[in-house]
Design a protein around this motif. Structure first.
Motif, mmCIF file in Angstrom:
data_model
loop_
_atom_site.group_PDB
_atom_site.id
_atom_site.type_symbol
_atom_site.label_atom_id
_atom_site.label_comp_id
_atom_site.label_asym_id
_atom_site.label_seq_id
_atom_site.Cartn_x
_atom_site.Cartn_y
_atom_site.Cartn_z
ATOM 1 N N GLY A 234 0.926 -1.090 -0.035
ATOM 2 C CA GLY A 234 0.038 0.101 0.004
ATOM 3 C C GLY A 234 0.814 1.299 -0.055
ATOM 4 O O GLY A 234 2.105 1.301 0.151
ATOM 5 N N PHE A 235 0.347 2.610 0.103
ATOM 6 C CA PHE A 235 0.883 3.580 -0.170
ATOM 7 C C PHE A 235 0.708 4.418 0.947
ATOM 8 O O PHE A 235 1.371 5.460 1.195
ATOM 9 N N SER A 236 -0.018 4.115 2.162
ATOM 10 C CA SER A 236 0.081 4.690 3.575
ATOM 11 C C SER A 236 1.170 5.241 4.031
ATOM 12 O O SER A 236 1.586 6.521 4.393
ATOM 13 N N LYS A 237 2.185 4.436 4.259
ATOM 14 C CA LYS A 237 3.221 4.523 5.025
ATOM 15 C C LYS A 237 4.415 5.074 4.147
ATOM 16 O O LYS A 237 4.976 6.002 4.631
ATOM 17 N N ALA A 238 4.680 4.483 3.047
ATOM 18 C CA ALA A 238 5.834 4.847 2.277
ATOM 19 C C ALA A 238 5.753 6.293 1.727
ATOM 20 O O ALA A 238 7.001 6.971 1.495
ATOM 21 N N TYR A 239 4.673 6.630 1.460
ATOM 22 C CA TYR A 239 4.574 7.827 0.469
ATOM 23 C C TYR A 239 3.473 8.939 1.589
ATOM 24 O O TYR A 239 3.202 10.035 0.826
ATOM 25 N N ALA A 240 3.244 8.631 2.551
ATOM 26 C CA ALA A 240 2.416 9.447 3.515
ATOM 27 C C ALA A 240 1.269 9.602 2.826
ATOM 28 O O ALA A 240 0.846 10.987 2.617
ATOM 29 N N MET A 241 0.445 8.557 2.759
ATOM 30 C CA MET A 241 -0.885 8.818 2.044
ATOM 31 C C MET A 241 -2.103 7.982 2.757
ATOM 32 O O MET A 241 -2.667 7.100 2.325
ATOM 33 N N THR A 242 -2.065 8.091 4.072
ATOM 34 C CA THR A 242 -2.844 7.476 4.927
ATOM 35 C C THR A 242 -4.339 7.477 4.381
ATOM 36 O O THR A 242 -5.293 6.685 4.383
ATOM 37 N N ILE A 279 -0.593 6.356 -9.304
ATOM 38 C CA ILE A 279 0.235 6.219 -10.592
ATOM 39 C C ILE A 279 1.369 7.113 -10.410
ATOM 40 O O ILE A 279 2.454 6.712 -10.740
ATOM 41 N N LYS A 280 1.031 8.321 -10.123
ATOM 42 C CA LYS A 280 2.337 9.250 -9.745
ATOM 43 C C LYS A 280 3.442 8.777 -8.756
ATOM 44 O O LYS A 280 4.579 8.945 -8.937
ATOM 45 N N ALA A 281 2.861 8.449 -7.799
ATOM 46 C CA ALA A 281 3.610 7.979 -6.546
ATOM 47 C C ALA A 281 4.575 6.775 -6.899
ATOM 48 O O ALA A 281 5.683 6.720 -6.599
ATOM 49 N N ALA A 282 3.870 5.558 -7.609
ATOM 50 C CA ALA A 282 4.549 4.389 -7.865
ATOM 51 C C ALA A 282 5.613 4.870 -9.125
ATOM 52 O O ALA A 282 6.689 4.146 -9.203
#
Length: 390
Positions: A234-242, A279-282
C-alpha cells in the motif's frame, strides 16, 4: 421492545473492541497530551502526487474504474514491485487495487479461510488479523514471538503450531508494533517448513519500504513461494498517503479471482482520484521514499538512545517506525503503565498487549513524529520512570 440479541451476528457480538481504540478514547478526553501513539507519517503527501489527483479532478476523471483498478495503475504497481523488490506480477490477472491495505487483508482471509480452518498469526502484530479470521469462522492461532529472537518467527515455533487444520500463515514484516524484520535467510527457513504443505501465506508488507541498514526482502520472491503467497502492499506508510485509502493485493490468478468477486460486491473499486495519485507515486516517488526513510532513521536512533538513557530495555528495530521497549520490570501491567503515564504526565504510548498477549510487558512507541515532539515525550517518560522507581 425490539430484541437486538436475536438479530445481531454472534460472531460480531463476540468480537473484542480494539485495545488501541480503548486507549485512544481515554486520550481524546485529555488536553496537553504529548502522544507517540499514532502509526501515521507526520509528512504531508508530496505535492507532485497531490497535483496528479487535482489534475484528474480538473479533467473530470470522476467515474468508477474497473473493479481491479485502473490498468495503468496496476501496470505501475507491477513495475514498482519488480524494480524495488524483485517481484513479478501480471497487472491484468494478479493485482487488485484496494481501499487501503486493510481491505486487501480482509479479502485475502475471506477468500481462503472457511469455518474450522486454523490461521497462524505472528504476534505481537497489527490488531486486525485475528478478528477478521473469527468473522470467517476460522480459528486464530497465535505464534508468540520473543524479544530474545528479535521478534522474528522461528522455524521451530512454526513447526510446533502446524496441524492438519492449518490453512494460512500470516507474516507481518516489517512488523507493527515491534519494528522487527525477517531477512532472506530467516524467510528461507520458513519456506523450508511449509514447502511440502498446502498452507497459504499472507504477507503484509505495508512497511516494506521502511527498513534501516538493509533492503526489505519479500517472501514471495523465494523460489516456489509465489504460488502460495498473497502479497499485501500500500501507499499509506511509504508515501505519507494514509487518508487516500490506497492499497493493493497481489496473488496467483486462481486465488485473486475469488478475492475480486468479494471486492466487486463489497467495494466496487478504490477511489478514482487516489488511483491517479498512486500512478504518480509509484512512477516518480522513489526519492520521496528515500527522504522520509532517512528522516525516520534519524528519529529511530534518537528515540532508541533516549529510551536506553532512561533505563528502558529495548531491542533495536530495523523496520517500520515503532520501538517496543520492555516496561515489565516496574510491577505494572502494560495497560497500568501506559494509563498511569498518561494521567500523571500527559504522555501517551500504546500498551503492548493491544497487539496480542505476547505483547504484555511492552509498549509501542511511534517515532513518526517531529524530533521536538519526541524529545518532549522522552522528557516526560523519563520523569515518570524515575518516580515509579522510588
Amino acid at each position: 421492545m425490539f430484541d437486538y440479541s436475536k438479530v445481531l451476528s454472534k460472531r460480531a457480538v463476540e468480537l473484542k473492541p480494539s485495545g488501541i481504540r480503548k486507549f485512544f478514547d481515554i486520550l481524546d478526553e485529555m488536553d496537553d497530551v504529548i502522544s507517540l501513539t499514532v502509526g501515521q507519517p507526520d509528512f504531508s503527501t508530496p505535492w507532485h502526487i497531490r497535483d496528479a489527483a487535482i489534475e484528474s479532478l480538473e479533467n473530470s476523471k470522476t467515474y468508477y474504474t474497473s473493479n481491479s483498478g485502473l490498468l495503468a495503475f496496476r501496470e505501475e504497481i507491477a513495475e514498482y514491485l519488480s524494480r524495488r523488490f524483485n517481484l513479478s506480477y501480471d497487472p491484468k490477472k494478479e493485482i487488485i487495487v484496494t481501499v487501503g491495505g486493510s481491505e486487501a487483508i480482509d479479502l485475502a482471509i475471506r477468500a481462503v479461510v472457511e469455518p474450522g480452518d486454523e490461521v497462524l498469526i505472528v504476534e505481537p502484530s497489527y490488531v486486525c488479523y485475528a478478528p477478521i479470521t473469527s468473522l470467517t469462522g476460522g480459528i486464530a492461532v497465535s505464534l508468540p514471538t520473543k524479544a530474545a529472537d528479535r521478534f522474528k518467527l522461528t522455524p521451530e515455533l512454526l513447526r510446533e503450531h502446524i496441524t492438519e487444520k492449518t490453512k494460512m500463515l500470516i507474516l507481518p514484516y516489517p512488523n507493527n508494533p515491534t519494528g522487527a524484520i525477517m531477512t532472506e535467510d530467516d524467510l528461507k527457513k520458513i519456506a523450508d517448513v511449509i514447502k511440502d504443505t498446502n498452507i497459504v501465506v499472507l504477507t503484509d508488507e505495508i512497511y516494506g519500504e521502511l527498513t534501516y541498514g538493509r533492503r526489505h526482502f519479500s517472501f514471495a520472491s523465494l523460489p516456489g513461494m509465489k504460488e502460495r503467497t498473497i502479497y499485501v502492499g500500500g501507499f499509506s506508510k511509504a508515501y505519507a498517503m494514509t487518508g487516500w485509502r490506497l492499497g493493493y493485493v497481489c496473488a496467483p490468478y486462481e486465488i485473486l479471482k475469488q478475492m475480486l468477486k468479494i471486492h466487486q460486491y463489497a467495494i466496487m473499486c478504490a477511489p478514482t482520484q487516489s488511483q491517479y495519485a498512486g500512478i504518480k507515486a509509484a512512477r516518480d516517488g522513489d526519492e520521496d521514499i528515500e527522504y522520509m526513510r532517512d528522516s525516520y532513521d534519524q528519529r529511530r536512533r534518537l528515540i532508541l538512545k533516549g529510551l536506553r538513557d532512561i533505563g528502558l530495555e529495548c531491542f533495536e528495530p530495523e523496520g517500520a517506525f515503532y520501538v517496543f521497549p520492555n516496561i515489565g520490570k516496574f510491577g505494572l501491567t502494560s495497560e497500568e503503565f501506559c494509563e498511569k503515564l498518561l494521567y500523571e504526565k500527559h504522555c501517551a504510548i500504546v500498551p503492548g498487549n493491544a497487539f496480542g498477549e505476547s505483547g504484555e510487558g511492552f509498549a509501542r512507541i511511534s517515532y513518526a513524529y517531529s524530533v521536538e515532539h519526541i524529545n518532549k515525550a522522552l522528557e516526560r517518560l523519563g520523569e515518570f520512570v524515575e518516580e515509579i522507581k522510588k
